[in-house]
Write an enzyme that holds these catalytic residues in place. Structure first.
Site, PDB file in Angstrom:
ATOM      1  N   LYS A 195       0.846  -1.196   0.000  1.00  0.00           N
ATOM      2  CA  LYS A 195       0.000   0.000   0.000  1.00  0.00           C
ATOM      3  C   LYS A 195       0.876   1.239   0.000  1.00  0.00           C
ATOM      4  O   LYS A 195       1.765   1.392   0.846  1.00  0.00           O
ATOM      5  CB  LYS A 195      -0.923   0.024   1.215  1.00  0.00           C
ATOM      6  CG  LYS A 195      -1.716   1.317   1.330  1.00  0.00           C
ATOM      7  CD  LYS A 195      -2.721   1.293   2.457  1.00  0.00           C
ATOM      8  CE  LYS A 195      -3.493   2.602   2.497  1.00  0.00           C
ATOM      9  NZ  LYS A 195      -4.576   2.608   3.487  1.00  0.00           N
ATOM     10  N   ASP A 211     -15.827   4.698   7.500  1.00  0.00           N
ATOM     11  CA  ASP A 211     -16.002   4.485   6.059  1.00  0.00           C
ATOM     12  C   ASP A 211     -16.213   3.000   5.759  1.00  0.00           C
ATOM     13  O   ASP A 211     -15.595   2.437   4.857  1.00  0.00           O
ATOM     14  CB  ASP A 211     -14.810   5.022   5.267  1.00  0.00           C
ATOM     15  CG  ASP A 211     -15.158   5.212   3.777  1.00  0.00           C
ATOM     16  OD1 ASP A 211     -16.362   5.241   3.438  1.00  0.00           O
ATOM     17  OD2 ASP A 211     -14.234   5.307   2.959  1.00  0.00           O
TER      18      ASP A 211
END
EC number: 2.7.11.24
Length: 394
Positions: A34, A131
């Site tokens: 990432k 989220d």
């Protein structure tokens, strides 16, 4: 026992995940890489990245993605981006839902069980994800699920006088208190998102799919009915006026039974406990896990999927705690003393170096390699990955 055994495997819908997978040269395993780009543009941005980085290193739970490693940073003068190594997952729940892959009631139960199991852990750490959506729920073909993407996550604010940002949660999964402009909210916003995902798993379509936040709120009241004044106590005046000047709506919750043949009485009962307008009356992750609808999902997960239980020649040995919590809670006290971008940059640089002490040989990026250039071109943020837009009431 029909619930002992392995679920039918999911087909892998890889999409962009293949472009972000790399091989760890130390052991030959495939992992995910990432990239956190442009970390140090402003103080708010770099504090948020540092928070996410510390969370990824803090998490120790099978249904929550955590950092396996962090790549060695360059000299601080050239330190502009961070690379985090995590477990490689094959797909995400959004790709599975929109695919032709059949999902049985057992799939739904074991997915929902793992989502709530991970969420109970996060909430026990005092963390709001903010989220939760299908795209942030990573899935392997063996149906193991992990919650990911903590870029908007933060520690729950207990002081109700402290204002919290409304620029959270992708619109379709946004709780009504945020849609109505509440300046303070709790971890109940994550439960609302899980309820929307639960309905989406049952019906294979988004439950509240609106073009604007105001229309999103209207779709919610079409299902739940006009909320009471007490349920709107934290709403801003504009949102409350919008609700009150409209026609009074009666609840239409029985329509949830039409989502699919899997929308049984137990499923709809649990769904209705999640999709409650008043956040103070919304079920918690802990109580949702105790609902009888999830008994089969728990049994299947711990019989053949989890890492906390194991099989011996004498039979299966089950853990004493099926849904563990964390102690101590995640501490965000470090944020109070962060006052400049340069200061945060130095602290993050030192934090990464300390994480690597005593570990294996550190990894670093070779910016000249063809693989790195391909990786960079494949990790440009798409519009769907951008932060959600805020709702502004007149």
């Amino acid at each position: 026992n029909t619930f002992i055994g392995i679920l039918p495997c999911l087909m892998a819908y890889f999409s962009s995940f293949l472009l972000r997978s790399v091989t760890d040269p130390r052991d030959g395993k495939r992992v995910a890489l990432k990239k956190m780009p442009n970390v140090f543009q402003n103080l708010v941005s770099c504090k948020r990245v540092f928070r996410e980085l510390k969370m990824l290193c803090f998490f120790k739970h099978d249904n929550v993605l955590s950092a396996l490693d962090i790549l060695q940073p360059p000299h601080i003068d050239y330190f502009e981006e961070i690379y985090v190594v995590t477990e490689l997952m094959q797909s995400d729940l959004h790709k599975i839902i929109v695919s032709p892959q059949p999902l049985s009631s057992d799939h739904v139960k074991v997915f929902l069980y793992q989502i709530l199991r991970g969420l109970k852990y996060l909430h026990s750490a005092g963390i709001l994800h903010r989220d939760i959506k299908p795209g942030n729920l990573l899935v392997n073909s063996n149906c193991v699920l992990k919650i990911c993407d903590f870029g908007l996550a933060r520690v729950e604010e207990l002081d109700e006088s402290r204002h919290m940002t409304q620029e959270v949660v992708t619109q379709y999964y946004r709780a009504p208190e945020i849609l109505m402009g509440s300046r303070h909210y709790s971890n109940a916003i994550d439960i609302w998102s899980v309820g929307c995902i639960f309905a989406e798993l049952l019906g294979r379509r988004i439950l509240f799919q609106a073009q604007s936040p105001i229309q999103q709120l209207d779709l919610i009241t079409d299902l739940l009915g006009t909320p009471s004044l007490e349920a709107m106590r934290t709403a801003c005046e504009g949102a409350r006026a919008h609700i009150l000047r409209g026609p009074h709506k009666q609840p239409s919750l029985p329509v949830l039974y039409t989502l699919s043949s899997q929308a049984t009485h137990e499923a709809v009962h649990l769904l209705c406990r999640m999709l409650v307008f008043d956040p103070s009356k919304r079920i918690s992750a802990k109580d949702a896990l105790a609902h009888p609808y999830l008994d089969e999902g728990r049994l299947r997960y711990h019989t053949c999927m989890c890492k906390c239980c194991y099989t011996t020649s004498s039979g299966r040995v089950y853990t004493s705690d099926f849904e563990p919590v964390t102690n101590p809670k995640f501490d965000d006290g470090f944020e109070k003393n962060l006052t400049s971008v340069r200061q945060v940059k130095e602290i993050i640089h030192q934090f990464i170096l300390e994480q690597q002490k005593g570990n294996r040989v550190p990894l670093c990026i070779n910016p000249q390699s063809a693989a790195f250039k391909s990786f960079i071109s494949s990790t440009v943020a798409q519009p769907s990955e951008m932060p959600p837009s805020p709702l502004v009431w007149e």
